[in-house]
Design a protein around this motif. Sequence first.
Motif, PDB file in Angstrom:
ATOM      1  N   TYR A  31      -8.424   2.037   5.411  1.00 19.17           N
ATOM      2  CA  TYR A  31      -8.087   1.334   6.155  1.00 19.17           C
ATOM      3  C   TYR A  31      -8.042   1.865   7.723  1.00 19.17           C
ATOM      4  CZ  TYR A  31      -4.094   4.776   5.952  1.00 19.17           C
ATOM      5  OH  TYR A  31      -3.535   5.912   5.779  1.00 19.17           O
ATOM      6  N   ILE A  54      -7.510  -2.265  -0.717  1.00 20.19           N
ATOM      7  CA  ILE A  54      -8.181  -1.565   0.196  1.00 20.19           C
ATOM      8  C   ILE A  54      -8.500  -0.200  -0.533  1.00 20.19           C
ATOM      9  CG2 ILE A  54      -8.354  -0.218   2.355  1.00 20.19           C
ATOM     10  CD1 ILE A  54      -6.229  -2.271   3.464  1.00 20.19           C
ATOM     11  N   ARG A  55      -9.790   0.380  -0.589  1.00 23.40           N
ATOM     12  CA  ARG A  55      -9.882   1.796  -1.347  1.00 23.40           C
ATOM     13  C   ARG A  55      -9.275   2.542  -0.385  1.00 23.40           C
ATOM     14  NH1 ARG A  55     -14.406   3.297  -4.303  1.00 23.40           N
ATOM     15  NH2 ARG A  55     -15.398   1.073  -4.000  1.00 23.40           N
ATOM     16  N   LEU A 107      -9.482  -3.714   8.067  1.00 26.00           N
ATOM     17  CA  LEU A 107      -8.250  -4.392   7.581  1.00 26.00           C
ATOM     18  C   LEU A 107      -8.189  -5.952   8.286  1.00 26.00           C
ATOM     19  CD1 LEU A 107      -5.717  -4.554   6.001  1.00 26.00           C
ATOM     20  CD2 LEU A 107      -4.550  -3.285   7.760  1.00 26.00           C
ATOM     21  N   GLU A 145     -10.444  -8.360   6.465  1.00 27.94           N
ATOM     22  CA  GLU A 145      -9.890  -8.607   5.115  1.00 27.94           C
ATOM     23  C   GLU A 145      -8.816  -9.722   5.545  1.00 27.94           C
ATOM     24  OE1 GLU A 145     -11.037  -8.133   2.335  1.00 27.94           O
ATOM     25  OE2 GLU A 145     -12.673  -6.962   3.119  1.00 27.94           O
ATOM     26  N   THR A 198     -10.396  -9.165  -0.944  1.00 33.59           N
ATOM     27  CA  THR A 198      -9.261 -10.060  -0.578  1.00 33.59           C
ATOM     28  C   THR A 198      -9.368 -11.154  -1.766  1.00 33.59           C
ATOM     29  OG1 THR A 198      -9.077  -9.830   1.721  1.00 33.59           O
ATOM     30  CG2 THR A 198      -7.892 -11.415   1.024  1.00 33.59           C
ATOM     31  N   GLN A 233      -3.251  -0.790  -2.311  1.00 32.17           N
ATOM     32  CA  GLN A 233      -4.280   0.506  -2.258  1.00 32.17           C
ATOM     33  C   GLN A 233      -5.106   0.242  -3.608  1.00 32.17           C
ATOM     34  OE1 GLN A 233      -3.449   4.790  -1.242  1.00 32.17           O
ATOM     35  NE2 GLN A 233      -3.646   4.998  -3.513  1.00 32.17           N
ATOM     36  N   TYR A 252       0.953  -1.181   0.031  1.00 31.33           N
ATOM     37  CA  TYR A 252       0.010  -0.026  -0.074  1.00 31.33           C
ATOM     38  C   TYR A 252       1.005   1.375   0.110  1.00 31.33           C
ATOM     39  CZ  TYR A 252      -4.100   2.837   1.181  1.00 31.33           C
ATOM     40  OH  TYR A 252      -5.026   3.824   1.347  1.00 31.33           O
ATOM     41  N   ALA A 307     -13.226  -2.729   0.387  1.00 34.24           N
ATOM     42  CA  ALA A 307     -11.944  -3.623   0.417  1.00 34.24           C
ATOM     43  C   ALA A 307     -12.282  -4.932   0.029  1.00 34.24           C
ATOM     44  CB  ALA A 307     -11.245  -3.656   1.862  1.00 34.24           C
TER      45      ALA A 307
END
Length: 178
Positions: A138, A133-134, A144, A147, A116, A101, A51, A114
């Motif tokens: 986070y 993740i948008r 998080l 995810e 996975t 990201q 990220y 988000a």
Amino acid sequence: MGMLEKLKIPGKIVLSFIFGMLCGKLLLTQYEAISFKPWEWSKPPVVLNCYGPMLRPVYIEKSVKYWQELGEKILFIEHKSIHRLCKNKHKITPGFIKIYQGNDISFNSEATLAFTKRKASTTTGILGANIIIRPGTYTIKNLLTHEFGHAFGYTHVEEPEHIMHPVTERMGDKFWIP
């Protein structure tokens, strides 16, 4: 003369093979749909922050610690982006949980914060996972950690306050096996 005739492979064998592959895929999809934790890692993965520095180590460490307290294992966390491993967010690297990201085209709806992606084998379990993740999300409580639950092989649970609830507003920090 057709390809099958040249190879001297009877059509019934080819059709049986194709039918078997389709049935196998269908059974695998069904297994994932009905099992709370259909996959496990055969060896502890490395967690890699692709990220960037905006995703502070504390967020990753807190999320990993949550799952470690429940028995999940990792090899270590690498907070610095490794270019050759992070350059392609669509490639899942065996032995790694990579955090990226995403941009707006990465997500299938405005509501998705988000997601996975896992790669698994029926013989060896989870091979690798990418968490997308948008930007900026986070910091949302439990996102998080949720995810990472997917990266460790867990599926959604439609129970209020469960960490694996699919709706962020109904997600909590509790975990139990339904």
